[in-house]
Design an enzyme around this catalytic site. Sequence first.
Site, PDB file in Angstrom:
ATOM      1  N   GLY A 175       0.818  -1.200   0.000  1.00 15.16           N
ATOM      2  CA  GLY A 175       0.000   0.000   0.000  1.00 15.16           C
ATOM      3  C   GLY A 175       0.857   1.257   0.000  1.00 15.16           C
ATOM      4  O   GLY A 175       2.078   1.212  -0.210  1.00 15.16           O
TER       5      GLY A 175
ATOM      6  N   HIS B 109     -14.523  -0.242   8.902  1.00 10.17           N
ATOM      7  CA  HIS B 109     -13.720   0.532   7.953  1.00 10.17           C
ATOM      8  C   HIS B 109     -12.247   0.643   8.320  1.00 10.17           C
ATOM      9  O   HIS B 109     -11.391   0.587   7.436  1.00 10.17           O
ATOM     10  CB  HIS B 109     -14.317   1.933   7.845  1.00 10.17           C
ATOM     11  CG  HIS B 109     -13.619   2.848   6.890  1.00 10.17           C
ATOM     12  ND1 HIS B 109     -13.504   2.562   5.550  1.00 10.17           N
ATOM     13  CD2 HIS B 109     -12.997   4.047   7.072  1.00 10.17           C
ATOM     14  CE1 HIS B 109     -12.843   3.541   4.936  1.00 10.17           C
ATOM     15  NE2 HIS B 109     -12.527   4.448   5.841  1.00 10.17           N
TER      16      HIS B 109
ATOM     17  N   GLU C 296     -13.927  17.544   5.850  1.00 10.03           N
ATOM     18  CA  GLU C 296     -14.604  16.319   6.248  1.00 10.03           C
ATOM     19  C   GLU C 296     -14.980  16.394   7.717  1.00 10.03           C
ATOM     20  O   GLU C 296     -14.576  17.319   8.438  1.00 10.03           O
ATOM     21  CB  GLU C 296     -13.721  15.094   5.958  1.00 10.03           C
ATOM     22  CG  GLU C 296     -13.446  14.912   4.475  1.00 10.03           C
ATOM     23  CD  GLU C 296     -12.595  13.718   4.156  1.00 10.03           C
ATOM     24  OE1 GLU C 296     -12.532  13.332   2.975  1.00 10.03           O
ATOM     25  OE2 GLU C 296     -11.969  13.144   5.080  1.00 10.03           O
TER      26      GLU C 296
END
Length: 545
Positions: free
Chosen positions: A15, A349, A119
């Site tokens: 990643g 998540h 956000e």
Amino acid sequence: MITPPPSDVLIIGGGIAGLSLALRVADRARVTILTKEALTEGASLYAQGGVAAVLNGEEDSFDSHIQDTLNAGAGLCHPDTVEFVVRRGPAAIRWLIERGVHFSRETQPGGQEYHLTREGGHSHRRVIHAADATGRAVETTLETLVRKHPNITLCESHIAIDLITSQKLGRPEPMRCLGVYALNKATGHIHAYSSRFVVLATGGACKTYLYTTNPDTSTGDGIAMAWRAGCRVANMEFVQFHPTCLYHPRAKSFLISEAVRGEGGRLTLPNGTPFMQDHDARGELAPRDIVARAIDYEMKRGGLDYIHLDISHKPADFVKAHFPTIYERCRQYGYDITREPIPVVPAAHYTCGGIMTDLGARTDLDRLYAIGECSFTGLHGANRLASNSLLECLVFAQSAAEDILKSLPTTAAPADGLPPWDESRVTDPDEQVVVAHNWDELRRGMWSYVGIVRTTKRMQRAQHRVDLLKEEVREYYSNFKVTNDLIELRNLLLVAELTIRSALARRESRGLHFTRDYPQTLPGPAQDTVLTPPPFEDSALRANA
């Protein structure tokens, strides 16, 4: 069987954290990267929102970003870590831009500038992004650079089984990490990979839950391997449930970015009634734990399968420009988000806990590092602030690289003569349905008993079942050749056990951990939940088992 050549730095995971580290050290070190699937097939690729960093000094500040992070973390963030990460944020973004990442821009009176969105939990616009596919933009840019670097060896479709340590081999030398055993899924062969330094960048563990936004690779491998090698883990009870995941039988938990709410999206009941103001004055921009619990409450109260996220009141061109990926994916499933609301549900998540590290990303085991979601740095506390995850990946990849390069000249060459994996006393699996059944039972049990709202009785029930499943898998693991699914199930069961133990130990509700038996937050300084592994007993070496 050919033994892989030793490396200076062995990175498990492909990643953004792992690739960033590889590129930062590869000019001075031989690097090997092991990835479970194709290089980009991990959680990083699917990150939509962006990276939080203070890039507008006139309107924003380090102090503001620090305070927002501390507020979201509900008293458990480590202030020194938060300041360390926030202050390094702008440099991390510049590093990405210099390597060719194209972030979204907007036209301002003075010309083109990077577009910053806001956000939940943020007091300012500070999230830099590439439309609504930031992870893909960063991951694919770094992938291109990694693939052409002469000092980086890439081993795709390799799943790590366990770390090799001096203690596991019974060597008298000081306790340290020597490498890893990994299964080449293409050939079925297991090799010993030797390295001066090993870095776990394996991502999180949300596949322990039935409903998750994570890809299939997120099975907690790094956390489980580090625990078996003697490393402490912390705050595993804090599992972040993203409030808005597309509700559709074929969508496979497609995430609807928090930025949709940041740009004006409203949460409503299916009849159009808004409800977030009844739960928090910040409404849709409350931190994720509050929004997820509010949705969970409304769904249970009304017997609903989903609620709505509606941004159709915004101009269609605005929606398509800001959320092209979400717009196209929803259209595939029959929803035009410029005209109608999106059906959404919460889903597991992000793993806020993990392997304990210091600011140099060092673990309890010498020469072993952990970066990204598998690590516990103290940044996220009891609830991760939106878009701080990719920031943490980038910052700790840099700090780990600095520490490794500083230590490289004085660190001995990789260990020679690592014993091969011993399969002389095992046979081919006879009934793999056992693995599939146990996998399904584990994930359903964790969703039902250790989810968004918990009780002691539910968690004890989950613990009992995990203990039984662990014993079944231990017997299976001891008698049959390992497979990808068996390795992942073994790791998932261990991570589930650590999550339940941590949740039972916290006798309060804080951040992401909410229990009906202890609904209040305890006064006074908050304490991390730190678990220490027992003395070494679970050898990864078949010959020594």
